[in-house]
Design a protein around this motif. Structure first.
Motif, PDB file in Angstrom:
ATOM      1  N   ALA A 285       0.868  -1.175   0.000  1.00  0.00           N
ATOM      2  CA  ALA A 285       0.000   0.000   0.000  1.00  0.00           C
ATOM      3  C   ALA A 285       0.908   1.230   0.000  1.00  0.00           C
ATOM      4  O   ALA A 285       1.513   1.547   1.027  1.00  0.00           O
ATOM      5  CB  ALA A 285      -0.904   0.005   1.229  1.00  0.00           C
ATOM      6  N   PRO A 286       1.068   1.927  -1.118  1.00  0.00           N
ATOM      7  CA  PRO A 286       2.001   3.053  -1.177  1.00  0.00           C
ATOM      8  C   PRO A 286       1.606   4.225  -0.279  1.00  0.00           C
ATOM      9  O   PRO A 286       2.462   4.986   0.146  1.00  0.00           O
ATOM     10  CB  PRO A 286       1.961   3.472  -2.655  1.00  0.00           C
ATOM     11  N   ASN A 287       0.315   4.353  -0.002  1.00  0.00           N
ATOM     12  CA  ASN A 287      -0.155   5.495   0.782  1.00  0.00           C
ATOM     13  C   ASN A 287      -0.436   5.093   2.227  1.00  0.00           C
ATOM     14  O   ASN A 287       0.140   4.148   2.732  1.00  0.00           O
ATOM     15  CB  ASN A 287      -1.385   6.096   0.106  1.00  0.00           C
ATOM     16  N   LYS A 288      -1.326   5.800   2.878  1.00  0.00           N
ATOM     17  CA  LYS A 288      -1.644   5.528   4.277  1.00  0.00           C
ATOM     18  C   LYS A 288      -2.328   4.176   4.435  1.00  0.00           C
ATOM     19  O   LYS A 288      -3.014   3.703   3.535  1.00  0.00           O
ATOM     20  CB  LYS A 288      -2.553   6.615   4.837  1.00  0.00           C
ATOM     21  N   LEU A 289      -2.141   3.579   5.606  1.00  0.00           N
ATOM     22  CA  LEU A 289      -2.917   2.408   5.987  1.00  0.00           C
ATOM     23  C   LEU A 289      -4.085   2.895   6.852  1.00  0.00           C
ATOM     24  O   LEU A 289      -3.878   3.560   7.857  1.00  0.00           O
ATOM     25  CB  LEU A 289      -2.065   1.415   6.776  1.00  0.00           C
TER      26      LEU A 289
END
Length: 498
Positions: A285-289
């Motif tokens: 997941a490149p962005n926020k979790l």
């Protein structure tokens, strides 16, 4: 890094096996030892390191360099700091092969006249370098030591790889590793990894802010998520024995194979470039979790971390798919895993190898991407194909910088200025390497081959009646291929050459 194993045919004893790790020279940072007192004399610092491997000059140099390698004192070039930190780790963890490999570059550095600060620490280091570079007589022949009882071996020394006691608070990095490689470097791995992430159109978040790291999903991420196995076949025994190698006392694993296995050889399978190969398609997941809680089904469009019930595994000829994770559930029988393991379990259930579906009790996820590290993978693959032919120092530097870049995904030192802080990326990549390793071994077992040990993310050991590797593997030097070595019972063999 190299571990060694002995195989014998004999009675079945208690199972045990250790793990190997990816980083060839895994430096550690330790507290600076107290200065020698009049009562202990000048050998006090030397005695701070185990004397099972190395010479007194090795240990004195490692201790003289400790103020610099620990970061307490500045003044050495980054490469000198790296070599000296690796020397100490090789001594601390009894890595004889690493120590042998380090002697030449350290002697070369000493001979070149490394400039040290004009301080007490600097003068002691200069003297230790001088003594280290002085000619030494060859060690006198010695007889092999008798095997020591397993109960008499300190637990801390049983972990030959040295990571067991420091996995979650040490990343194997030293100050200066986070600096981008200079122009003309053999393989600027960190620069390439940064560029790979920056090319993504998903606007990745490479660094989680310091103030956010103590909450949300981040405290849930651990080194155990790699799923590495320390497994031997239930009918095969692994015990620790003492051994004399080049006049130095070391300890190795001994595998005892029962006579019911028949006559045969040990076939050591060594996967090439497990970690960089995993970068070709690791789900991240490149962005926020975001907290997505319990899930009725696994959503393939998402990636992150998941809390699941450890599934039952009823195949004694293979380790549990979750490796050591399966041995460390909470009181409810649950563990946190990354996306590669979720996909692995889903596949095993779909194929009928797991009787129960995966149950996801909690989750933190984001939009999935499997190509974030793909440019990095391609660059490492191309460079390997060229450098492995040349071998020597350029290839060693390639492997070292490659390992450093991937470890910088999750730096542990608060003062580190790494361009990354994504524990989920790091552990997903390592888990992906393990999953591929496990499935390759499982495929061989399904084809009728006998697996006697599976360890870390690149080494599998099979029992074979002749010099024939399992035909489910592809032999070669490239990514996705393996090296195979055939070892007579009762002989020592290296592991983790790549």
């Amino acid at each position: 890094m190299v571990a060694y194993i002995v195989v014998h045919a004999g009675p079945v004893l208690q199972s045990r096996v250790t793990r190997a790790r990816f980083l060839d020279n895994t430096p550690s940072t330790s507290p600076t030892p107290a200065a020698p007192t009049a009562a202990t004399g000048e050998n006090a610092a030397v005695e701070a390191l185990p004397d099972t491997v190395g010479t007194a000059a090795d240990r004195e140099l490692a201790d003289a360099a400790l103020p610099f390698t620990s970061g307490a004192v500045k003044g050495l070039p980054a490469e000198a700091t790296r070599l000296l930190a690796a020397l100490r780790t090789a001594l601390t963890d009894a890595h004889v092969k690493d120590l042998d490999d380090l002697h030449a570059p350290v002697k070369e550095m000493a001979a070149a006249g490394l400039q040290t600060p004009d301080t007490a620490e600097g003068r002691r280091l200069a003297a230790a370098l001088h003594d280290f570079n002085a000619p030494t007589p060859a060690p006198a022949p010695t007889q092999a030591a008798a095997p020591a009882p397993a109960a008499a071996m300190p637990a801390a020394e049983d972990a030959e790889d040295g990571d067991e006691g420091r996995r979650d608070d040490d990343d194997g990095l030293v100050p200066g590793d986070e600096q981008e490689e200079p122009e003309g470097a053999v393989f600027p791995a960190l620069r390439i990894l940064k560029e790979s992430v920056a090319r993504s159109k998903m606007n990745p978040i490479p660094v989680i802010r310091t103030e956010d790291r103590e909450a949300g999903p981040w405290p849930l991420v651990s080194e155990d998520m790699d799923g590495e196995p320390g497994w031997v076949h239930p009918d095969v025994t692994s015990t620790r024995v003492a051994h004399e190698r080049n006049g130095k006392r070391v300890r190795r694993d001994q595998l005892d194979v029962p006579t019911s296995f028949g006559d045969g050889l040990m076939c050591l399978i060594d996967r090439n470039g497990s970690f960089p190969s995993a970068c070709s398609a690791v789900p991240l997941a490149p962005n926020k979790l975001l907290h997505t809680g319990p899930l009725d089904v696994f959503d393939k469009s998402q990636a992150g971390i998941y809390q699941i019930t450890v599934p039952a595994w009823n195949h004694p000829d293979m380790p549990h798919p979750l490796g050591r994770l399966a041995e460390r559930p909470d009181e409810q029988g649950r563990v946190w895993v990354t996306t590669p393991h979720i996909k692995m379990l889903e596949r095993l259930h779909r194929d009928g190898h797991l009787t129960e579906p995966v149950v996801i009790h909690d989750s933190w996820t984001g939009k999935a991407n499997e190509s974030l590290f793909k440019p990095f993978y391609q660059a490492t693959k191309d460079a390997r194909a060229e450098l492995i032919q040349a071998g020597g120092e350029p290839y060693k530097k390639y492997k070292t910088r490659l390992s450093i870049a991937l470890r910088l995904l999750w730096p542990k030192r608060p003062e580190s200025r790494s361009p990354f802080w994504r524990p989920d990326w790091r552990m997903s990549m390592v888990a992906e390497a393990f999953v591929r390793h496990w499935f390759s071994a499982f495929k061989a077992v399904q084809a009728g081959h006998t697996l006697i040990a599976l360890r870390n993310v690149d080494a599998a050991i099979f029992w074979t009646p002749d010099e024939t590797a399992p035909d489910t593997y592809r032999l070669g030097t490239g990514f996705g291929e393996v090296k195979a070595k055939f070892i007579q019972p009762g002989t020592f063999i290296p592991e983790g050459d790549d």
